[in-house]
Design a protein around this motif. Structure first.
Motif, PDB file in Angstrom:
ATOM      1  N   LYS A  27       2.150   6.309  -7.191  1.00  0.00           N
ATOM      2  CA  LYS A  27       1.004   6.889  -7.884  1.00  0.00           C
ATOM      3  C   LYS A  27       0.525   8.209  -7.279  1.00  0.00           C
ATOM      4  O   LYS A  27      -0.024   9.061  -7.983  1.00  0.00           O
ATOM      5  CB  LYS A  27      -0.146   5.881  -7.922  1.00  0.00           C
ATOM      6  CG  LYS A  27       0.239   4.562  -8.600  1.00  0.00           C
ATOM      7  CD  LYS A  27      -0.956   3.737  -8.997  1.00  0.00           C
ATOM      8  CE  LYS A  27      -1.521   4.190 -10.322  1.00  0.00           C
ATOM      9  NZ  LYS A  27      -2.551   3.276 -10.842  1.00  0.00           N
ATOM     10  N   VAL A  53       1.943  -0.266 -13.459  1.00  0.00           N
ATOM     11  CA  VAL A  53       3.273   0.325 -13.365  1.00  0.00           C
ATOM     12  C   VAL A  53       4.297  -0.656 -13.923  1.00  0.00           C
ATOM     13  O   VAL A  53       4.367  -1.807 -13.468  1.00  0.00           O
ATOM     14  CB  VAL A  53       3.631   0.671 -11.900  1.00  0.00           C
ATOM     15  CG1 VAL A  53       5.041   1.274 -11.824  1.00  0.00           C
ATOM     16  CG2 VAL A  53       2.601   1.614 -11.305  1.00  0.00           C
ATOM     17  N   ILE A  99       2.497   1.773  -3.503  1.00  0.00           N
ATOM     18  CA  ILE A  99       1.551   2.329  -4.479  1.00  0.00           C
ATOM     19  C   ILE A  99       1.302   3.809  -4.194  1.00  0.00           C
ATOM     20  O   ILE A  99       1.209   4.631  -5.116  1.00  0.00           O
ATOM     21  CB  ILE A  99       0.227   1.535  -4.464  1.00  0.00           C
ATOM     22  CG1 ILE A  99       0.466   0.094  -4.942  1.00  0.00           C
ATOM     23  CG2 ILE A  99      -0.815   2.223  -5.339  1.00  0.00           C
ATOM     24  CD1 ILE A  99       1.103  -0.010  -6.317  1.00  0.00           C
ATOM     25  N   SER A 100       1.220   4.166  -2.929  1.00  0.00           N
ATOM     26  CA  SER A 100       1.047   5.564  -2.552  1.00  0.00           C
ATOM     27  C   SER A 100       2.230   6.402  -3.025  1.00  0.00           C
ATOM     28  O   SER A 100       2.061   7.494  -3.578  1.00  0.00           O
ATOM     29  CB  SER A 100       0.900   5.685  -1.029  1.00  0.00           C
ATOM     30  OG  SER A 100       0.858   7.046  -0.629  1.00  0.00           O
ATOM     31  N   GLU A 160       0.833  -1.208   0.000  1.00  0.00           N
ATOM     32  CA  GLU A 160       0.000   0.000   0.000  1.00  0.00           C
ATOM     33  C   GLU A 160       0.863   1.252   0.000  1.00  0.00           C
ATOM     34  O   GLU A 160       0.581   2.233  -0.700  1.00  0.00           O
ATOM     35  CB  GLU A 160      -0.916   0.001   1.231  1.00  0.00           C
ATOM     36  CG  GLU A 160      -2.069  -0.991   1.145  1.00  0.00           C
ATOM     37  CD  GLU A 160      -2.891  -1.012   2.417  1.00  0.00           C
ATOM     38  OE1 GLU A 160      -2.687  -0.113   3.270  1.00  0.00           O
ATOM     39  OE2 GLU A 160      -3.733  -1.916   2.579  1.00  0.00           O
ATOM     40  N   VAL A 184       1.901  -6.325  -7.222  1.00  0.00           N
ATOM     41  CA  VAL A 184       0.950  -5.230  -7.017  1.00  0.00           C
ATOM     42  C   VAL A 184       1.250  -4.067  -7.964  1.00  0.00           C
ATOM     43  O   VAL A 184       0.331  -3.469  -8.540  1.00  0.00           O
ATOM     44  CB  VAL A 184       0.989  -4.759  -5.541  1.00  0.00           C
ATOM     45  CG1 VAL A 184       0.192  -3.470  -5.376  1.00  0.00           C
ATOM     46  CG2 VAL A 184       0.432  -5.841  -4.633  1.00  0.00           C
ATOM     47  N   LEU A 185       2.519  -3.747  -8.163  1.00  0.00           N
ATOM     48  CA  LEU A 185       2.882  -2.672  -9.088  1.00  0.00           C
ATOM     49  C   LEU A 185       2.380  -2.974 -10.500  1.00  0.00           C
ATOM     50  O   LEU A 185       1.781  -2.120 -11.166  1.00  0.00           O
ATOM     51  CB  LEU A 185       4.398  -2.476  -9.106  1.00  0.00           C
ATOM     52  CG  LEU A 185       5.007  -1.706  -7.934  1.00  0.00           C
ATOM     53  CD1 LEU A 185       6.523  -1.828  -7.957  1.00  0.00           C
ATOM     54  CD2 LEU A 185       4.590  -0.233  -7.949  1.00  0.00           C
ATOM     55  N   GLU A 212      -1.231  -2.598 -10.968  1.00  0.00           N
ATOM     56  CA  GLU A 212      -1.623  -1.194 -10.997  1.00  0.00           C
ATOM     57  C   GLU A 212      -1.171  -0.493 -12.282  1.00  0.00           C
ATOM     58  O   GLU A 212      -1.312   0.725 -12.419  1.00  0.00           O
ATOM     59  CB  GLU A 212      -1.042  -0.468  -9.782  1.00  0.00           C
ATOM     60  CG  GLU A 212      -1.664  -0.864  -8.460  1.00  0.00           C
ATOM     61  CD  GLU A 212      -3.068  -0.307  -8.290  1.00  0.00           C
ATOM     62  OE1 GLU A 212      -3.339   0.787  -8.834  1.00  0.00           O
ATOM     63  OE2 GLU A 212      -3.894  -0.956  -7.622  1.00  0.00           O
TER      64      GLU A 212
END
Length: 255
Positions: free
Chosen positions: A201, A245, A197-198, A194, A239-240, A243
């Motif tokens: 992004k 990325v 990603i913060s 988390e 996760v990247l 998203e």
């Protein structure tokens, strides 16, 4: 949107094994290879460079204080001349192995206490960056996102990669919370993801006191010397990519 994933590797020494290099190498795009002063030795350096080559991972030098016993995590007072030449010496040592393996040396990332000292000591930071430029001004210098060393490198015309840390808590001023303090190191992979990603992004993260810290992100450090390193590295990359990325080597992110 692109970002690099880096990890500090090649930190075994002689008969002592440290880190999960083989496993972590599957998920990163840049490896910071210890250059023999805080960790590593000639055999370890060559094995790590060769391993990076086999996995298509870019290689950079990870120089530190001459402090094997303290793993480079103890502060040492250096003159600018000492710092400049210590860095040049260590880059040259790793370059011998990248050249032998037919690889390009991509970047330089100072290690441990030296990395932290650069944030506070402008003269030291300038000397370390000069040592990097002495070897090759085209090398990418890795510095804490938004820090004084990043500014100095840009002033000197040295390519800079702004680095953030996936598993470390931040102070409101953008520095890392010392490892000696509670909550400095984050272990939960979901919380780490988390935060990553913060950073990527949203351009920042919450500090340990809840304040918002703005961060520029070119490369994310994933530590490879804890039992959950592989699981965390794999989860961050997954996760990247989910998203949207792209995870790519530093040389593709920094222009």
């Amino acid at each position: 949107m692109k970002v690099d994933l880096n990890s500090d590797l090649g930190e075994s020494f002689g008969r002592y094994k440290l880190g999960l290099d083989e496993e972590v190498m599957n998920y990163i795009t840049s490896a910071n290879v210890a250059t023999g002063w805080h960790a590593g030795d000639p055999l370890v350096m060559r094995r790590t460079v060769r391993l990076a080559k086999e996995n298509g991972v870019a290689v950079g030098a990870h120089p530190g204080y001459p402090d094997l016993l303290g793993f480079g995590r103890r502060y040492m007072r250096l003159t600018p001349e000492e710092a400049r030449n210590y860095i040049l010496y260590q880059i040259g040592a790793l370059y011998a192995f990248t050249r032998a393996e037919g690889l390009e040396l991509q970047h330089v990332k100072p290690h441990g206490a030296l990395y932290n000292a650069l944030v506070k000591e402008e003269e030291l930071a300038r000397a370390v960056i000069e040592g990097t430029a002495d070897f090759d001004k085209n090398l990418i210098f890795v510095a804490l996102s938004g820090s004084k060393p990043a500014e100095i490198a840009e002033e000197m015309g040295v390519k800079i990669a702004h680095e953030v840390f996936a598993d470390r808590a931040y102070n409101p001023d953008g520095t890392l919370v010392p490892r000696s303090k509670p909550g400095a190191v984050i272990h939960d992979k979901e919380e780490i993801a988390e935060r990553v990603i913060s950073m990527v992004k949203d351009g920042g993260v919450r500090a340990i006191n809840g304040e918002w810290v703005e961060l520029k992100v070119d490369t994310i450090c994933v530590h490879g010397d804890n039992p959950k390193a592989v699981e965390i590295a794999a989860h961050i990359r997954k996760v990247l990519e989910e998203e949207g990325v792209k995870v790519a080597p530093m040389k593709e992110v920094v222009r």
